[in-house]
Enzyme design. Structure first.
Site, PDB file in Angstrom:
ATOM      1  N   HIS A  57       1.551   4.832  -2.390  1.00  0.00           N
ATOM      2  CA  HIS A  57       1.162   5.721  -3.479  1.00  0.00           C
ATOM      3  C   HIS A  57       2.395   6.429  -4.028  1.00  0.00           C
ATOM      4  O   HIS A  57       3.122   7.089  -3.279  1.00  0.00           O
ATOM      5  CB  HIS A  57       0.150   6.752  -2.980  1.00  0.00           C
ATOM      6  CG  HIS A  57      -1.176   6.170  -2.595  1.00  0.00           C
ATOM      7  ND1 HIS A  57      -2.219   6.038  -3.476  1.00  0.00           N
ATOM      8  CD2 HIS A  57      -1.617   5.665  -1.403  1.00  0.00           C
ATOM      9  CE1 HIS A  57      -3.260   5.488  -2.858  1.00  0.00           C
ATOM     10  NE2 HIS A  57      -2.916   5.249  -1.600  1.00  0.00           N
ATOM     11  N   HIS A 115       0.868  -1.186   0.000  1.00  0.00           N
ATOM     12  CA  HIS A 115       0.000   0.000   0.000  1.00  0.00           C
ATOM     13  C   HIS A 115       0.904   1.235   0.000  1.00  0.00           C
ATOM     14  O   HIS A 115       1.279   1.753   1.050  1.00  0.00           O
ATOM     15  CB  HIS A 115      -0.925   0.005   1.220  1.00  0.00           C
ATOM     16  CG  HIS A 115      -2.038   1.009   1.117  1.00  0.00           C
ATOM     17  ND1 HIS A 115      -3.365   0.663   1.004  1.00  0.00           N
ATOM     18  CD2 HIS A 115      -2.017   2.369   1.084  1.00  0.00           C
ATOM     19  CE1 HIS A 115      -4.106   1.750   0.927  1.00  0.00           C
ATOM     20  NE2 HIS A 115      -3.301   2.801   0.971  1.00  0.00           N
ATOM     21  N   GLU A 166     -11.340   3.469   6.080  1.00  0.00           N
ATOM     22  CA  GLU A 166     -10.370   4.488   6.517  1.00  0.00           C
ATOM     23  C   GLU A 166     -11.112   5.664   7.154  1.00  0.00           C
ATOM     24  O   GLU A 166     -10.838   6.044   8.290  1.00  0.00           O
ATOM     25  CB  GLU A 166      -9.536   4.962   5.324  1.00  0.00           C
ATOM     26  CG  GLU A 166      -8.460   5.985   5.695  1.00  0.00           C
ATOM     27  CD  GLU A 166      -7.663   6.475   4.504  1.00  0.00           C
ATOM     28  OE1 GLU A 166      -6.595   7.096   4.735  1.00  0.00           O
ATOM     29  OE2 GLU A 166      -8.086   6.263   3.346  1.00  0.00           O
ATOM     30  N   ASP A 176       1.802   3.960   2.954  1.00  0.00           N
ATOM     31  CA  ASP A 176       0.741   4.725   2.307  1.00  0.00           C
ATOM     32  C   ASP A 176       1.337   5.880   1.476  1.00  0.00           C
ATOM     33  O   ASP A 176       1.572   5.722   0.288  1.00  0.00           O
ATOM     34  CB  ASP A 176      -0.261   5.220   3.354  1.00  0.00           C
ATOM     35  CG  ASP A 176      -1.588   5.652   2.768  1.00  0.00           C
ATOM     36  OD1 ASP A 176      -1.780   5.504   1.551  1.00  0.00           O
ATOM     37  OD2 ASP A 176      -2.453   6.143   3.523  1.00  0.00           O
ATOM     38  N   ASP A 217      -5.051   3.383  -9.742  1.00  0.00           N
ATOM     39  CA  ASP A 217      -5.977   3.849  -8.709  1.00  0.00           C
ATOM     40  C   ASP A 217      -6.956   4.860  -9.289  1.00  0.00           C
ATOM     41  O   ASP A 217      -6.546   5.883  -9.850  1.00  0.00           O
ATOM     42  CB  ASP A 217      -5.179   4.485  -7.559  1.00  0.00           C
ATOM     43  CG  ASP A 217      -6.005   4.659  -6.314  1.00  0.00           C
ATOM     44  OD1 ASP A 217      -6.759   3.738  -5.963  1.00  0.00           O
ATOM     45  OD2 ASP A 217      -5.892   5.726  -5.662  1.00  0.00           O
ATOM     46  N   GLY A 250      -9.370   7.897  -2.371  1.00  0.00           N
ATOM     47  CA  GLY A 250     -10.115   9.149  -2.284  1.00  0.00           C
ATOM     48  C   GLY A 250     -11.118   9.157  -1.143  1.00  0.00           C
ATOM     49  O   GLY A 250     -10.937   8.503  -0.124  1.00  0.00           O
ATOM     50  N   ARG A 277       4.658  16.697 -14.108  1.00  0.00           N
ATOM     51  CA  ARG A 277       4.192  17.085 -15.443  1.00  0.00           C
ATOM     52  C   ARG A 277       4.329  15.958 -16.452  1.00  0.00           C
ATOM     53  O   ARG A 277       3.439  15.142 -16.594  1.00  0.00           O
ATOM     54  CB  ARG A 277       4.934  18.341 -15.885  1.00  0.00           C
ATOM     55  CG  ARG A 277       4.657  19.540 -14.966  1.00  0.00           C
ATOM     56  CD  ARG A 277       5.329  20.794 -15.449  1.00  0.00           C
ATOM     57  NE  ARG A 277       5.076  21.919 -14.546  1.00  0.00           N
ATOM     58  CZ  ARG A 277       5.608  23.121 -14.686  1.00  0.00           C
ATOM     59  NH1 ARG A 277       6.426  23.368 -15.707  1.00  0.00           N
ATOM     60  NH2 ARG A 277       5.331  24.077 -13.825  1.00  0.00           N
ATOM     61  N   HIS A 324      -9.537   0.782  -1.106  1.00  0.00           N
ATOM     62  CA  HIS A 324      -9.450   1.503   0.166  1.00  0.00           C
ATOM     63  C   HIS A 324     -10.822   1.399   0.823  1.00  0.00           C
ATOM     64  O   HIS A 324     -11.842   1.705   0.193  1.00  0.00           O
ATOM     65  CB  HIS A 324      -9.131   2.975  -0.066  1.00  0.00           C
ATOM     66  CG  HIS A 324      -7.732   3.265  -0.507  1.00  0.00           C
ATOM     67  ND1 HIS A 324      -7.154   2.685  -1.604  1.00  0.00           N
ATOM     68  CD2 HIS A 324      -6.794   4.107   0.022  1.00  0.00           C
ATOM     69  CE1 HIS A 324      -5.919   3.150  -1.753  1.00  0.00           C
ATOM     70  NE2 HIS A 324      -5.676   4.015  -0.775  1.00  0.00           N
TER      71      HIS A 324
END
Length: 338
Positions: free
Chosen positions: A24, A22, A203, A280, A141, A173, A74, A200
């Protein structure tokens, strides 16, 4: 708020082979790395101004901080750079394998050229594997509060690239704005196309959100903090051995768990739930995987043998192909037996 011990972690924790499930990508970009990228872009911002982007007070402002950091990523070269930099850190943490969320939903929201970005991601992954020996798979995701149609777009991209190290899909999200039930169709599409499923859940929403994720056929649950509200759910998770991707410091820093002593991680472990430890968004939460293991040991009294079991769980719960999983478990067992 003290979320990890000040003293250095034990050599056992540092050297313990680990997988991380997990994680990101955008939330792993350290302020110094983002500052370097901003300079490359001709941005005159200072390091202090860059560090200020990482400040937040609660879960909603954390989501805004994540968005602000992501806004400075970018083109494909940026994504190649941050992937390679992440894999260097994973090597330092003795992480042999990672399954990394990419915020594809955010890329689509920002109307970025995702085909080009994916090439950058893959260049970074390939270089990182060559330079550091780290195995990495992507999880695409979808940002749940952007809606079902965009989630379908994200999952279609995952299908398109699944022969290039994209192993699964998930939804992150705001749980409060988009419950799991509305994603039943897109999860069915992903499963029918051979993708692995995460979500997710639990949470910021109640245990019902976790039941909903299980109804989507999610194979792993991100966080699962509120499962503790429902003894039947904990029993179900333990019986089915559904892995929970536990993120201790994350839950503290976003305020969804008020104190580390209140976190149910040890209770889950004692009740037979398969838990793994994860960072995370390590740059936003000021943590590392080594610190998460240290925090678990110092807070809950996990023995070294317990931590060895949690680390083994991380390989067992991975979405690796069977032969690669056996290979890494062999490396883990050999190293852990020393």
């Amino acid at each position: 708020m003290a979320v990890a011990a000040d003293r250095p972690p034990s050599s056992f924790i540092r050297q313990l082979p680990k997988a991380e499930l997990h994680l990101h990508l955008e939330g792993a970009v350290e302020p110094a790395t983002l500052f370097e990228l901003r300079q490359r872009h001709g941005d005159r911002a200072t390091l202090a101004e860059t560090e200020a982007l990482y400040r937040y007070d609660d879960f909603q402002s954390f989501l805004m901080a994540f968005k602000e950091v992501s806004a400075h990523l970018r083109g494909p070269d940026d994504y190649e750079f941050i992937t390679h930099r992440l894999m260097r850190r994973l090597k330092e943490e003795h992480v042999l394998h990672a399954e990394v969320y990419v915020a594809v939903g955010v890329c689509l929201y920002r109307k970025q050229d995702f085909a080009a970005i994916f090439e950058g991601l893959e260049r970074g992954r390939s270089r990182g594997t060559r330079d550091f020996g780290v195995s990495l798979l992507w999880i695409f995701d979808a940002t749940r509060h952007f809606g079902v149609e965009q989630a379908q777009e994200v999952f279609e991209l995952a299908v398109r690239y699944q022969d290039r190290n994209v192993i699964g899909v998930g939804i992150g999200g705001d749980e409060q704005k988009a419950p799991p039930e509305i994603f039943r169709g897109v999860y069915g599409y992903a499963a029918d196309n051979g993708l692995r499923l995460t979500a997710h859940a639990g949470e910021t929403a109640s245990a019902e959100s976790i039941w909903g994720a299980l109804n989507l056929r999610a194979e792993r649950i991100g966080h699962g903090l509120t499962a503790a509200q429902d003894p039947d759910l904990v029993e179900e998770l333990a019986y089915r051995q559904i892995p929970l991707e536990i993120c201790l410091t994350s839950n503290l820093r976003t305020g969804v768990c008020k104190a580390i002593a209140e976190h149910p991680a040890k209770a889950y472990f004692d009740q037979g739930v398969m838990i793994t430890l994860n960072t995370d968004d390590p740059a936003l939460f000021g943590t590392t995987l080594v610190r998460e293991y240290q925090l678990a040991q110092e807070t809950f009294g996990f023995t070294d043998e317990h931590l060895r079991e949690l680390a083994r769980n991380s390989f067992e719960a991975s979405f690796l192909p069977a032969e690669k999983k056996v290979e890494l478990l062999g490396l883990f067992d050999a190293a852990a037996a020393r």
